[in-house]
Motif scaffolding. Structure first.
Motif, PDB file in Angstrom:
ATOM      1  N   GLN A  38       0.840  -1.176   0.000  1.00 25.82           N
ATOM      2  CA  GLN A  38       0.000   0.000   0.000  1.00 25.82           C
ATOM      3  C   GLN A  38       0.883   1.235   0.000  1.00 25.82           C
ATOM      4  O   GLN A  38       1.632   1.464   0.964  1.00 25.82           O
ATOM      5  CB  GLN A  38      -0.937   0.008   1.202  1.00 25.82           C
ATOM      6  N   HIS A  40       1.138   5.218   0.118  1.00 25.03           N
ATOM      7  CA  HIS A  40       0.414   6.144   0.979  1.00 25.03           C
ATOM      8  C   HIS A  40      -0.957   6.549   0.442  1.00 25.03           C
ATOM      9  O   HIS A  40      -1.079   7.072  -0.648  1.00 25.03           O
ATOM     10  CB  HIS A  40       1.264   7.397   1.206  1.00 25.03           C
ATOM     11  N   SER A  41      -1.997   6.227   1.251  1.00 23.98           N
ATOM     12  CA  SER A  41      -3.369   6.648   0.987  1.00 23.98           C
ATOM     13  C   SER A  41      -3.993   6.054  -0.264  1.00 23.98           C
ATOM     14  O   SER A  41      -5.053   6.490  -0.691  1.00 23.98           O
ATOM     15  CB  SER A  41      -3.461   8.179   0.894  1.00 23.98           C
ATOM     16  N   GLN A  42      -3.350   5.057  -0.860  1.00 24.58           N
ATOM     17  CA  GLN A  42      -3.962   4.383  -2.001  1.00 24.58           C
ATOM     18  C   GLN A  42      -4.507   3.023  -1.564  1.00 24.58           C
ATOM     19  O   GLN A  42      -4.209   2.554  -0.464  1.00 24.58           O
ATOM     20  CB  GLN A  42      -2.944   4.192  -3.124  1.00 24.58           C
ATOM     21  N   GLY A  43      -5.278   2.381  -2.420  1.00 21.30           N
ATOM     22  CA  GLY A  43      -5.747   1.040  -2.116  1.00 21.30           C
ATOM     23  C   GLY A  43      -4.611   0.039  -2.184  1.00 21.30           C
ATOM     24  O   GLY A  43      -3.658   0.220  -2.948  1.00 21.30           O
ATOM     25  N   GLN A  45      -2.263  -2.905  -3.232  1.00 27.42           N
ATOM     26  CA  GLN A  45      -1.979  -3.466  -4.551  1.00 27.42           C
ATOM     27  C   GLN A  45      -1.509  -4.901  -4.393  1.00 27.42           C
ATOM     28  O   GLN A  45      -0.580  -5.173  -3.627  1.00 27.42           O
ATOM     29  CB  GLN A  45      -0.899  -2.631  -5.247  1.00 27.42           C
ATOM     30  N   ARG A  81       9.747   4.254  -6.206  1.00 25.73           N
ATOM     31  CA  ARG A  81       8.310   4.015  -6.247  1.00 25.73           C
ATOM     32  C   ARG A  81       7.894   2.764  -5.485  1.00 25.73           C
ATOM     33  O   ARG A  81       6.697   2.507  -5.311  1.00 25.73           O
ATOM     34  CB  ARG A  81       7.841   3.922  -7.695  1.00 25.73           C
TER      35      ARG A  81
ATOM     36  N   THR B   5     -13.540   0.357  -9.206  1.00 33.33           N
ATOM     37  CA  THR B   5     -13.778   1.789  -9.050  1.00 33.33           C
ATOM     38  C   THR B   5     -14.671   2.039  -7.843  1.00 33.33           C
ATOM     39  O   THR B   5     -15.566   1.233  -7.533  1.00 33.33           O
ATOM     40  CB  THR B   5     -14.412   2.410 -10.304  1.00 33.33           C
ATOM     41  N   ARG B   9     -14.772   9.636  -4.227  1.00 32.70           N
ATOM     42  CA  ARG B   9     -13.423   9.450  -3.707  1.00 32.70           C
ATOM     43  C   ARG B   9     -13.235  10.153  -2.369  1.00 32.70           C
ATOM     44  O   ARG B   9     -12.474   9.685  -1.521  1.00 32.70           O
ATOM     45  CB  ARG B   9     -12.395   9.973  -4.711  1.00 32.70           C
ATOM     46  N   LEU B  90     -12.332   0.903   1.756  1.00 32.44           N
ATOM     47  CA  LEU B  90     -11.793   0.217   0.593  1.00 32.44           C
ATOM     48  C   LEU B  90     -12.702  -0.917   0.177  1.00 32.44           C
ATOM     49  O   LEU B  90     -13.257  -1.629   1.018  1.00 32.44           O
ATOM     50  CB  LEU B  90     -10.396  -0.333   0.908  1.00 32.44           C
ATOM     51  N   PRO B 105      -9.387   2.332  -5.237  1.00 35.72           N
ATOM     52  CA  PRO B 105      -8.606   3.420  -4.653  1.00 35.72           C
ATOM     53  C   PRO B 105      -9.130   3.888  -3.305  1.00 35.72           C
ATOM     54  O   PRO B 105      -8.419   4.570  -2.567  1.00 35.72           O
ATOM     55  CB  PRO B 105      -8.728   4.534  -5.694  1.00 35.72           C
ATOM     56  N   ARG B 108     -12.407   8.278   0.903  1.00 37.07           N
ATOM     57  CA  ARG B 108     -11.978   8.866   2.179  1.00 37.07           C
ATOM     58  C   ARG B 108     -13.145   9.649   2.756  1.00 37.07           C
ATOM     59  O   ARG B 108     -13.607  10.622   2.168  1.00 37.07           O
ATOM     60  CB  ARG B 108     -10.764   9.765   1.987  1.00 37.07           C
TER      61      ARG B 108
END
Lengths: 110, 112
Positions: A38, A40-43, A45, A81, B5, B9, B90, B105, B108
């Protein structure tokens, strides 16, 4: 309940291999080892998963010990990254309710 | 193939209000799971839907509910919002039981 143990943080120099360990000593015979990360602040992976044999894909390699009590995720050439929190998860087969734990925060240093 | 999706967001609500979040899974995926992520508790499983039926549920109060439609899209609802509900929500989809989950994604939510 935590079924895996990971170091809280690790550093890796850019361009070098990052080896992230995970202990899962109570793993059952039909449970897979999954790795997610993960940024930062993303879903989270999905990275890779395996049962017994070592696995490799375009992102990483997964090495599972013969007794299946531990595994190592290898990022062969870490880039900036790849800085993220990496989660090792033992999947309760048939139940899509992953337990994430606290993971390892990998920092790739220039 | 398009990924998972989630909409919206970002969302700001006040205490006592209710909120509905939406998740569209990867085409062909029939299982949708929801998770809540907070700094204090980390990533926690809320519930999972498969073929419009809730199959698994985490340890959350009844204010948290969800549903899944025949096209596998899912919504989750939180009623009577509390400050502690502020989190990243999520959604993850998979083909079915024990299959790899792919995450969206996130939405929030900030509760004031």
């Amino acid at each position: 309940d935590a079924k895996t143990t990971q170091p809280p943080s690790m550093d890796c120099a850019e361009g070098r291999a990052a080896n992230l360990p995970c202990n899962h000593s109570t793993i059952s015979g039909n449970e897979y080892v999954y790795w997610y990360r993960q940024i930062h602040s993303q879903g989270p992976q999905y990275i890779i998963h395996g049962l017994k044999n070592n696995e490799t894909n375009e992102m990483a390699s997964l090495i599972i010990t013969e007794d299946r009590k531990s595994s190592t995720l290898i990022l062969p050439h870490a880039t900036l990254r790849d800085t993220a929190v990496y989660y090792c998860i033992v999947d309760q087969t048939g139940a899509n309710n992953l337990f994430f734990g606290t993971g390892t925060r990998l920092t790739v240093i220039p | 193939k398009a990924g998972v999706t989630q909409t919206p967001r970002y969302l700001i609500k006040t205490r006592g209000q209710q909120v509905t979040l939406s998740c569209s899974p990867i085409s062909g995926h029939r299982s949708v799971s929801w998770y809540q992520q907070t700094p204090g508790q980390g990533l926690q499983f809320l519930f999972e839907y498969f073929s419009e039926t809730q199959r698994n549920k985490g340890n959350f109060p009844g204010r948290f509910s969800g549903r899944q439609f025949s096209n596998s899209r899912s919504e989750m609802n939180v009623s009577t919002l509390e400050l502690g509900d502020s989190a990243l929500y999520l959604c993850a989809s998979s083909l079915g039981s024990g299959e790899t989950q792919y995450f969206g994604p996130g939405t929030r939510l900030l509760v004031l």
